[in-house]
Design an enzyme around this catalytic site. Structure first.
Site, short mmCIF file in Angstrom:
data_model
loop_
_atom_site.label_atom_id
_atom_site.label_comp_id
_atom_site.label_asym_id
_atom_site.label_seq_id
_atom_site.Cartn_x
_atom_site.Cartn_y
_atom_site.Cartn_z
N LYS A 22 1.08 -15.92 -5.83
CA LYS A 22 1.14 -16.96 -4.78
C LYS A 22 -0.27 -17.42 -4.40
CE LYS A 22 1.70 -15.79 -0.22
NZ LYS A 22 0.69 -16.36 0.66
N ASN A 23 -1.13 -16.45 -4.13
CA ASN A 23 -2.45 -16.80 -3.60
C ASN A 23 -3.39 -17.39 -4.65
OD1 ASN A 23 -1.54 -16.02 -1.14
ND2 ASN A 23 -2.84 -14.20 -0.94
N CYS A 120 1.02 -17.48 8.55
CA CYS A 120 1.56 -16.31 9.23
C CYS A 120 0.73 -15.97 10.47
CB CYS A 120 1.56 -15.12 8.27
SG CYS A 120 2.96 -15.12 7.16
N ARG A 125 -7.21 -16.44 12.90
CA ARG A 125 -7.39 -17.27 11.71
C ARG A 125 -8.25 -18.51 11.97
NH1 ARG A 125 -2.42 -16.42 7.71
NH2 ARG A 125 -4.15 -16.02 6.34
N ARG A 402 8.53 -16.98 1.60
CA ARG A 402 7.20 -17.60 1.45
C ARG A 402 6.40 -16.93 0.34
NH1 ARG A 402 4.75 -19.21 7.15
NH2 ARG A 402 3.35 -20.16 5.68
C1 UD1 Z 1 -6.25 -15.19 2.32
C2 UD1 Z 1 -4.86 -14.92 1.80
C3 UD1 Z 1 -4.17 -13.84 2.64
C4 UD1 Z 1 -5.04 -12.59 2.71
C5 UD1 Z 1 -6.46 -12.94 3.16
C6 UD1 Z 1 -7.40 -11.75 3.09
C7 UD1 Z 1 -4.10 -16.99 0.83
C8 UD1 Z 1 -3.19 -18.16 0.92
N1 UD1 Z 1 -4.09 -16.13 1.85
O1 UD1 Z 1 -6.13 -15.69 3.64
O2 UD1 Z 1 -2.92 -13.55 2.02
O3 UD1 Z 1 -4.48 -11.71 3.65
O4 UD1 Z 1 -7.01 -13.97 2.31
O5 UD1 Z 1 -7.39 -11.19 1.83
O6 UD1 Z 1 -4.79 -16.82 -0.14
N2 UD1 Z 1 -12.47 -15.93 8.90
C9 UD1 Z 1 -13.34 -16.46 9.81
N3 UD1 Z 1 -13.61 -17.80 9.74
C10 UD1 Z 1 -13.06 -18.61 8.79
C11 UD1 Z 1 -12.17 -18.04 7.84
C12 UD1 Z 1 -11.90 -16.69 7.93
O7 UD1 Z 1 -13.87 -15.76 10.68
O8 UD1 Z 1 -13.36 -19.81 8.77
C13 UD1 Z 1 -12.16 -14.48 8.97
C14 UD1 Z 1 -10.65 -14.21 9.21
O9 UD1 Z 1 -10.34 -14.25 10.59
C15 UD1 Z 1 -10.50 -12.84 8.61
C16 UD1 Z 1 -11.49 -12.84 7.44
O10 UD1 Z 1 -12.42 -13.91 7.69
O11 UD1 Z 1 -10.92 -11.86 9.54
C17 UD1 Z 1 -10.86 -13.06 6.09
O12 UD1 Z 1 -10.04 -14.21 6.13
P1 UD1 Z 1 -9.81 -15.08 4.82
O13 UD1 Z 1 -10.26 -14.30 3.64
O14 UD1 Z 1 -10.38 -16.44 5.01
O15 UD1 Z 1 -8.22 -15.20 4.80
P2 UD1 Z 1 -7.35 -16.42 4.34
O16 UD1 Z 1 -8.06 -17.23 3.32
O17 UD1 Z 1 -6.80 -17.09 5.54
#
Ligand code: UD1
Length: 424
Positions: A22-23, A120, A125, A402
């Site tokens: 999925k990811n 989710c 986020r 999902r």
């Molecule tokens: C993706 C995955 C999700 C997985 C996560 C971590 C998809 C669709 N989703 O989510 O399944 O659980 O990676 O492996 O691929 N953060 C910030 N600022 C930002 C973005 C992120 O502070 O602008 C923080 C988040 O709050 C979190 C960390 O960085 O603590 C990692 O988040 P991130 O790797 O970005 O997760 P997603 O891409 O949302």
């Protein structure tokens, strides 16, 4: 939302074919907006989030043919759809991955306005790292009244971006923006997840010049045109890990086919520590619990190659019925333990303190009516139902759709007694 009625306890045994990731599929689908030539993508899982993404691509003017694979032609997009109508806005708000529309639409049309994406509810986020990265590459981009509004003059400009956190999402946004940027873009401290590597392999197949996937430095040389091409998405490591857990908690034996155990190193190591017998081959892995109760293990989640947060709820479930005392520490998302109270209703001996859950394993969970709060919590509650005594009802199981393709069919083929009750 639908519910599952599950009768337990059962021992889960047999073989299961793992779906595409999925990811990996989600960013690759959004990346397809960057090329005007036809592409074909294989191994796309049949999931709710993918359906929503395809609806969004169609809305933008992409032509899509669905067969076993998906053929995509993004040569003629509707330029005026950089500002969305309520139909598209609702789609965007329903998935986190829609944030990956921003970079390709800025590349193609120089402007974008979308509502903040959803996903989710596992934590705050934020999107600051996406915004900071795109600004570094020359975009004017900001959030106003729950909308992300962005502009770019002509094209992105290559730059060196040092990421303060290994964000999967922000690394992807930056890569997608940098493909056609002038000069070279360097991302220091990027996310190293296999799904990022897959996106980079896909883009390189189309002619992009990206190196350093899976390392501390990704280098993107701007090009002028991506070609078309054909690409097969990697298998889903989280789905694989989930089925291995299913075997471990039910004292069963499951062989996962069409998967890549190399992407699951830390998960397999932890499962070995529970006393399970793990075997791996080039494109399969299996877990045999030999009818024994697993031993409890401590886990600390972290960015790849550390322990995946998306496997945290499943390992918590394992610890609940394992022999011993354990601690699970969540370091990525601050709200990822909402399911714990539901498991307490099933008899779990567990308590939550800040970002840690401590538990003392019990032999058997009991049935209850429980409610899922997010995708991975949902699968843990379903697996809990499979090993609990009596009939468990899991509400809100649409979260599972999902991220898990045909979950009830796959679990039934392994011996689960599970039935979906559709909402009226
Ligand atoms: C993706 C995955 C999700 C997985 C996560 C971590 C998809 C669709 N989703 O989510 O399944 O659980 O990676 O492996 O691929 N953060 C910030 N600022 C930002 C973005 C992120 O502070 O602008 C923080 C988040 O709050 C979190 C960390 O960085 O603590 C990692 O988040 P991130 O790797 O970005 O997760 P997603 O891409 O949302």
């Amino acid at each position: 939302m639908d519910k599952f009625i599950i009768k337990g306890p059962v021992r889960l045994k047999g073989e299961v074919i793992i779906s595409g990731s999925k990811n990996a599929a989600l960013p690759i689908l959004f990346a397809s907006l960057l090329t005007e030539e036809p592409i074909e993508i294989m191994n796309i899982p049949k999931l709710k989030d993918i359906d929503i993404t395809i609806k969004l691509l169609l809305y933008l003017g992409v032509k899509i043919k669905k067969k076993d694979s998906i053929e995509i032609d993004a040569s003629n997009l509707y330029k005026y759809r950089t500002t969305m109508d309520p139909f598209a806005e609702n789609l965007i708000k329903s998935i986190r991955a829609s944030i990956w529309m921003i970079s390709p639409l800025l590349v193609r049309f120089g402007k974008i306005k979308i509502p903040l994406p959803g996903g989710c509810l596992i934590g705050k986020r934020p999107i600051n790292l996406h915004i900071d990265g795109l600004r570094k590459l020359g975009a004017k981009i900001y959030v106003k009244k729950n909308y992300i509004i962005g502009y770019i003059k002509k094209k992105f400009k290559g730059s060196c971006i040092i990421m303060e956190k290994n964000s999967v999402g922000a690394t992807i946004s930056i890569i997608l923006a940098a493909i056609y940027a002038s000069n070279i873009t360097i991302i220091k401290n990027p996310a190293k997840e296999p799904e990022i590597k897959d996106l980079i392999n896909f883009l390189n197949t189309l002619g992009a010049k990206i190196s350093g996937a899976g390392t501390n430095k990704i280098i993107i040389e701007g090009i002028t045109k991506l070609k078309g091409g054909c690409y097969k998405i990697i298998s889903d490591r989280i789905e694989t890990g989930t089925f291995l857990i299913a075997a471990a908690i039910s004292r069963g034996k499951i062989l996962c086919k069409k998967t890549d155990p190399k992407n699951l190193a830390i998960v397999l190591e932890k499962l070995k520590n529970t006393g399970a017998k793990i075997k791996t081959g080039k494109n399969w892995c299996s877990l045999d619990m030999k009818n024994k109760r697993p031993k409890a293990i401590d886990i600390i989640t972290g960015p790849y190659p550390y322990f995946p947060t998306d496997m945290q709820p499943q390992f918590t479930l394992l610890n609940l019925i394992a022999n011993g005392i354990s601690t699970i520490t969540e370091t990525i998302f601050e709200n990822r333990f909402l399911y714990v109270n539901e498991l307490v209703r099933m008899g779990a001996n567990i308590f939550l303190k800040k970002n840690k859950v401590c538990c003392k394993g019990i032999k058997l969970l009991s049935n209850a009516e429980v409610t899922a709060t997010d995708l991975r919590a949902a699968v843990s509650l379903v697996l809990a139902g499979c090993i609990a005594s009596g009939i468990t009802i899991v509400n809100n199981i649409n979260y599972i759709d999902r991220g898990y393709e045909k979950i009830e069919d796959k679990l039934s083929s392994l011996g689960a007694i599970i039935q979906r009750i559709k909402s009226e």
